[in-house]
Design an enzyme around this catalytic site. Structure first.
Site, PDB file in Angstrom:
ATOM      1  N   LEU A 149      26.585  24.790  13.731  1.00  0.00           N
ATOM      2  CA  LEU A 149      27.709  24.445  15.504  1.00  0.00           C
ATOM      3  C   LEU A 149      27.034  24.523  16.397  1.00  0.00           C
ATOM      4  CD1 LEU A 149      30.351  27.280  14.726  1.00  0.00           C
ATOM      5  CD2 LEU A 149      30.510  25.094  15.004  1.00  0.00           C
ATOM      6  N   ALA A 150      25.534  25.380  16.635  1.00  0.00           N
ATOM      7  CA  ALA A 150      24.002  26.139  17.195  1.00  0.00           C
ATOM      8  C   ALA A 150      23.251  24.656  16.851  1.00  0.00           C
ATOM      9  CB  ALA A 150      23.248  26.903  16.977  1.00  0.00           C
ATOM     10  N   GLY A 151      22.444  23.419  16.126  1.00  0.00           N
ATOM     11  CA  GLY A 151      22.763  22.939  16.237  1.00  0.00           C
ATOM     12  C   GLY A 151      23.204  21.355  16.693  1.00  0.00           C
ATOM     13  N   SER A 198      37.659  37.374   5.238  1.00  0.00           N
ATOM     14  CA  SER A 198      37.374  37.469   6.587  1.00  0.00           C
ATOM     15  C   SER A 198      37.681  38.822   7.128  1.00  0.00           C
ATOM     16  CB  SER A 198      38.315  36.321   7.531  1.00  0.00           C
ATOM     17  OG  SER A 198      38.443  36.934   8.407  1.00  0.00           O
ATOM     18  N   ARG A 247      30.859  46.706  11.524  1.00  0.00           N
ATOM     19  CA  ARG A 247      30.897  46.285  10.358  1.00  0.00           C
ATOM     20  C   ARG A 247      30.117  47.190   9.090  1.00  0.00           C
ATOM     21  NH1 ARG A 247      30.884  39.714  10.682  1.00  0.00           N
ATOM     22  NH2 ARG A 247      32.319  39.387  11.107  1.00  0.00           N
ATOM     23  N   GLU A 255      22.168  31.222  14.621  1.00  0.00           N
ATOM     24  CA  GLU A 255      21.385  32.581  13.371  1.00  0.00           C
ATOM     25  C   GLU A 255      19.776  32.674  12.982  1.00  0.00           C
ATOM     26  OE1 GLU A 255      24.334  32.813  10.339  1.00  0.00           O
ATOM     27  OE2 GLU A 255      22.835  34.407   9.872  1.00  0.00           O
ATOM     28  N   ARG A 303      25.376  42.293  14.097  1.00  0.00           N
ATOM     29  CA  ARG A 303      26.366  41.260  14.583  1.00  0.00           C
ATOM     30  C   ARG A 303      27.837  42.184  14.545  1.00  0.00           C
ATOM     31  NH1 ARG A 303      29.841  37.554  12.999  1.00  0.00           N
ATOM     32  NH2 ARG A 303      28.589  37.351  11.232  1.00  0.00           N
TER      33      ARG A 303
HETATM   34  C1  LIG Z   1      31.614  33.019   4.548  1.00  0.00           C
HETATM   35  C2  LIG Z   1      30.946  33.142   6.122  1.00  0.00           C
HETATM   36  C3  LIG Z   1      31.826  33.211   6.856  1.00  0.00           C
HETATM   37  C4  LIG Z   1      31.677  33.648   8.728  1.00  0.00           C
HETATM   38  N1  LIG Z   1      33.144  33.483   9.372  1.00  0.00           N
HETATM   39  C5  LIG Z   1      32.438  34.770  10.514  1.00  0.00           C
HETATM   40  C6  LIG Z   1      33.184  33.835  11.707  1.00  0.00           C
HETATM   41  O1  LIG Z   1      34.322  34.333  11.638  1.00  0.00           O
HETATM   42  N2  LIG Z   1      32.933  34.340  13.227  1.00  0.00           N
HETATM   43  C7  LIG Z   1      32.071  34.157  13.217  1.00  0.00           C
HETATM   44  O2  LIG Z   1      30.941  34.495  14.575  1.00  0.00           O
HETATM   45  N3  LIG Z   1      30.838  34.097  12.468  1.00  0.00           N
HETATM   46  C8  LIG Z   1      30.970  33.474  11.157  1.00  0.00           C
HETATM   47  N4  LIG Z   1      29.527  33.570  10.161  1.00  0.00           N
HETATM   48  C9  LIG Z   1      28.700  33.911  11.049  1.00  0.00           C
HETATM   49  C10 LIG Z   1      28.692  31.741  10.822  1.00  0.00           C
HETATM   50  O3  LIG Z   1      29.429  31.218  10.660  1.00  0.00           O
HETATM   51  C11 LIG Z   1      26.966  31.780  11.164  1.00  0.00           C
HETATM   52  O4  LIG Z   1      26.357  33.175  11.174  1.00  0.00           O
HETATM   53  C12 LIG Z   1      26.991  30.625  12.451  1.00  0.00           C
HETATM   54  O5  LIG Z   1      28.108  29.472  11.373  1.00  0.00           O
HETATM   55  C13 LIG Z   1      26.008  29.751  11.585  1.00  0.00           C
HETATM   56  O6  LIG Z   1      25.073  28.342  12.317  1.00  0.00           O
HETATM   57  P1  LIG Z   1      24.372  27.774  12.288  1.00  0.00           P
HETATM   58  O7  LIG Z   1      24.191  26.937  13.140  1.00  0.00           O
HETATM   59  O8  LIG Z   1      23.461  29.183  13.587  1.00  0.00           O
HETATM   60  O9  LIG Z   1      23.943  27.829  11.179  1.00  0.00           O
HETATM   61  P2  LIG Z   1      23.907  26.904  10.414  1.00  0.00           P
HETATM   62  O10 LIG Z   1      25.477  26.899  10.420  1.00  0.00           O
HETATM   63  O11 LIG Z   1      23.548  27.894   8.936  1.00  0.00           O
HETATM   64  O12 LIG Z   1      23.647  25.583  10.277  1.00  0.00           O
HETATM   65  C14 LIG Z   1      22.654  25.308   9.550  1.00  0.00           C
HETATM   66  C15 LIG Z   1      21.749  24.180   9.820  1.00  0.00           C
HETATM   67  O13 LIG Z   1      20.442  23.665   9.556  1.00  0.00           O
HETATM   68  C16 LIG Z   1      19.676  23.180   8.583  1.00  0.00           C
HETATM   69  N5  LIG Z   1      18.828  23.171   7.919  1.00  0.00           N
HETATM   70  C17 LIG Z   1      18.500  24.182   7.408  1.00  0.00           C
HETATM   71  N6  LIG Z   1      17.306  24.060   7.195  1.00  0.00           N
HETATM   72  C18 LIG Z   1      16.836  22.799   7.366  1.00  0.00           C
HETATM   73  C19 LIG Z   1      15.761  22.544   7.085  1.00  0.00           C
HETATM   74  N7  LIG Z   1      14.234  22.472   6.840  1.00  0.00           N
HETATM   75  N8  LIG Z   1      15.153  20.816   7.066  1.00  0.00           N
HETATM   76  C20 LIG Z   1      16.420  20.200   8.109  1.00  0.00           C
HETATM   77  N9  LIG Z   1      17.606  20.811   8.478  1.00  0.00           N
HETATM   78  C21 LIG Z   1      18.510  22.047   8.017  1.00  0.00           C
HETATM   79  C22 LIG Z   1      21.467  22.797   7.985  1.00  0.00           C
HETATM   80  O14 LIG Z   1      21.468  21.203   7.209  1.00  0.00           O
HETATM   81  C23 LIG Z   1      22.040  23.346   8.914  1.00  0.00           C
HETATM   82  O15 LIG Z   1      22.819  21.968   9.350  1.00  0.00           O
HETATM   83  C24 LIG Z   1      30.618  33.267   8.991  1.00  0.00           C
HETATM   84  C25 LIG Z   1      29.585  33.500   7.501  1.00  0.00           C
HETATM   85  C26 LIG Z   1      29.839  33.858   6.400  1.00  0.00           C
HETATM   86  C27 LIG Z   1      28.418  33.511   5.662  1.00  0.00           C
END
Ligand SMILES: Cc1cc2nc3c(=O)[nH]c(=O)nc-3n(C[C@H](O)[C@H](O)[C@H](O)COP(=O)(O)OP(=O)(O)OC[C@H]3O[C@@H](n4cnc5c(N)ncnc54)[C@H](O)[C@@H]3O)c2cc1C
Length: 660
Positions: free
Chosen positions: A43-45, A284, A337, A453, A463
């Protein structure tokens, strides 16, 4: 190096608006001359890539999965917070800010959090415009539910699949730009190093995971959006591939890493079933809206349940200990939590765990079935409904809200949670720590940003539920696209960055040598052997509760394990093919370094905060004080009592050293 958070001056509520009004901009015609690398498409990237491309920058996005759509964000279940106050229950930007700072045990950077709360409302509008199918109420308006640690309903959701639906929204926005050629997407590519030229991040070294080829990619800025590192514990609710490599590489090249030991242990996960498990599953937090948490009051009943001689449903109300409702009446089952996790561990450590491993408490929906059932019977004009009819009507409502979660539980545990209470236990879920960033989300390497994250800024020591999706999308859609322009405005005349430079040569050489080492080492133990051992050290000594002796032992054990890894690791196959073990070897090597830093950080923090708790503080007196303090704060928090400012001031003085 002195850390400068670059938080703008002025009142907290005006900072972001004033700042946006005065920072440098890159004009539309110049944006097309500037390249940005985004590592990660969660979601961030994903949101950052789409927005930067929409603005006109040339974006190169990287993910190790086969599609942006498969980032770990897809797993998020419960929802996303936003201070819309659609319920009219008194929510506001200030309250979301306040809850987040308090939930994080006053360790987050307040200016960032206020901005997060401010833009939260825009996220929902953006996602609705993209077609994200948020749940709606009977009248068609967006519905909300409540999450732990708050007294309002501000969580927007799409059944138990909120992350998936939001990610499809961001992915559609990305796809539009991929089709226009503004985003070049590199699936199945792993970033293995960042390249620094003249002190600025100017590119990355990536490995094509399918062919094994090592590639150079240059840009004017690099954004790390690589997610969290909970998998340092081996067992966690994170996707199997989640790792720290991208964040760790920038750290090793000079970016500061903040609060590595701040880990969130989520209270509602399916308990571990045995030693051969490689993944834990989240139930959840939204389930705590309608489920009541309990253990038997008497140890004899616990024993009988473990031996299968008694069923939980056989116990009457007065034989149950609804310990959260008992200890925290204001919040009940919706305490934050960290509080819920520690309380479950405390009950299980005291012998009240209800499964064979002694590590489970009940999450029971019977009261909700009855409450909803009675309401439905009234709505449907059913007079004198039987108990069975009430239960059936109530279960329909619960099924509509959480059906997929109940189904998932039944598939994994092979028990029907509509008929018997679920069993839950805390598990590693989220890492609040991460790469240090300033107000602009820039790391201490100029031109290198960290969002979602992967950074540390918004959640302090803990969080709140549904705030990670909010932060990832706030960073990607609404914050980074502004702040990065301030930096890139100086680069409009720089021209293309070349990959033909000594800095790229050196970084590529380092990456290639490490890969060659793994393939040629031909040791005796698999990568997983080491990962599992590391995870056990982390969970036993750097988990929910920690003590100085345990942490010192952990530091030694991790260091010995790391030495053993570099001597005896065995990676099968070759470097020029799709080789999961090879990719994992690099990730575990980084976890083995992070683990040690993690334990060192935990050791020097002689404090209990959020998800981490020092056993030295666990006296009966200390626990009673904590409970009293929690209830005191809860009692005045929305009433504006006069003690509030004094209390904040006291907390601040004690905590100043943790602020940047
Ligand atoms: C089971 C579960 C349920 C959750 N439910 C909720 C919820 O209901 N509400 C809420 O707010 N949060 C929730 N969270 C937390 C939330 O999902 C995450 O914190 C959030 O989605 C992280 O998003 P992000 O974009 O930072 O990273 P991610 O979604 O982890 O994406 C990481 C990206 O980086 C890429 N990447 C990583 N390392 C490399 C590398 N070295 N080279 C190239 N690409 C790389 C991956 O391919 C991926 O595309 C939940 C977490 C879990 C585990």
């Amino acid at each position: 190096m002195a850390l400068d958070s670059k938080v703008p001056k002025g009142s907290i509520k005006d900072k972001w608006t004033d700042y946006k009004n005065h920072i440098n901009l890159v004009n539309p015609a110049n944006k097309r001359h500037i390249d940005v690398i985004v590592v990660g498409t969660g979601l961030a990237g994903g949101s950052a890539s789409a927005t930067l491309a929409e603005l006109g920058y040339n974006v190169k996005s990287f993910a190790y999965q086969d599609s942006p759509r498969r980032a770990h964000s897809i797993a998020a279940q419960g929802g996303i917070n936003a201070a819309k106050n659609y319920q009219g229950d008194g929510d506001s930007t200030y309250r979301l800010f306040y809850d987040t700072v308090k939930g994080g045990d006053y360790r987050s950077r307040e200016a960032n959090v206020y901005r997060l709360a401010e833009v939260s409302a825009n996220i929902i509008d953006q996602c609705v415009a993209q077609g994200v199918p948020f749940a709606r109420d009977y009248g068609g308006l967006l519905d909300n539910r409540s999450f732990g640690g708050v007294l309002v309903s501000r969580t927007f959701y799409a059944k138990g699949q909120t992350g998936q639906q939001l990610l499809l929204g961001a992915y559609s926005a990305m796809n539009r730009q991929i089709a226009r050629g503004k985003i070049e997407m590199f699936n199945r590519h792993e970033m293995l190093d960042v390249v620094i030229v003249d002190g600025k991040a100017r590119g990355i070294i990536a490995r094509n995971l399918v062919t094994g080829e090592i590639e150079r990619h240059a840009a004017h800025a690099v954004v790390i959006a690589s997610g969290g590192y909970g998998n340092v514990y081996f067992l966690s609710t994170n996707a199997m591939g989640s790792n720290v490599t991208a964040g760790w590489k920038v750290h090793k090249k000079g970016a500061y890493f903040a609060n590595p030991c701040y880990t969130q242990i989520h209270p509602t996960c399916i308990p571990r079933s045995g030693d051969y498990q490689s993944k834990l599953t989240l139930m959840s937090e939204s389930l705590r809206n309608d489920g009541r948490i309990w253990v038997p009051k008497n140890l004899e009943d616990v024993q009988a349940i473990r031996e299968g001689k008694l069923k939980p449903t056989d116990l009457t109300e007065d034989q149950r200990d609804y310990y959260l409702e008992r200890r925290y009446p204001a919040f009940g089952n919706l305490v934050p939590r960290d509080v819920a996790s520690r309380a479950a561990k405390e009950r299980c450590d005291a012998g009240y765990g209800v499964n064979a491993t002694g590590e489970a408490v009940y999450l029971d929906f019977a009261a909700s079935f009855e409450r909803y059932g009675k309401e439905q019977a009234k709505i449907q004009n059913i007079s004198n409904p039987s108990a069975a009819k009430i239960k059936e009507l109530g279960q329909e409502i619960v099924r509509a809200k959480y059906g997929n979660l109940f189904q998932m539980y039944e598939k994994i545990v092979d028990e029907n949670p509509y008929e018997t209470p679920m069993m839950i236990y805390p598990a590693v879920h989220y890492t609040m720590g991460g790469v240090w960033v300033d107000y602009n989300l820039m790391t201490t390497i100029p031109g290198c940003y960290a969002i979602g994250e992967a950074n540390f800024s918004d959640h302090g020591a803990n969080r709140l539920g549904a705030s990670a999706l909010m932060q990832g999308l706030a960073d990607g859609y609404f914050v980074l696209p502004y702040t990065i322009g301030d930096y890139l405005a100086d680069d409009i005349r720089t021209g293309k960055i070349t990959t033909d430079s000594p800095e790229f040569d050196a970084a590529e050489k380092e990456v290639s040598e490490r890969i060659a080492f793994f393939i040629n080492n031909k040791g005796t133990h698999s990568v997983d052997y080491y990962h599992k051992k590391l995870g056990k050290i982390m969970w036993d000594k750097c988990g929910m509760s920690r003590n100085a002796d345990g942490l010192k032992t952990a530091i030694e054990e991790i260091s010995t394990l790391r030495k053993d890894f570099w001597e005896n690791v065995n990676v099968p196959g070759t470097a020029s093919e799709y080789n999961e073990q090879l990719a994992k070897a690099g990730r575990v090597a980084d976890f083995l370094e992070l683990g040690e830093l993690f334990a060192k950080d935990a050791l020097v923090r002689e404090e209990s905060a959020g998800g981490h708790f020092r056993e030295e503080h666990q006296t009966e007196e200390g626990e009673a004080k904590r409970v009293k303090e929690f209830q005191f704060v809860s009692a005045w928090e929305y009433k504006g009592a006069s003690g509030k400012r004094r209390y904040f001031a006291q907390r601040r003085t004690g905590l100043r050293e943790h602020r940047s």
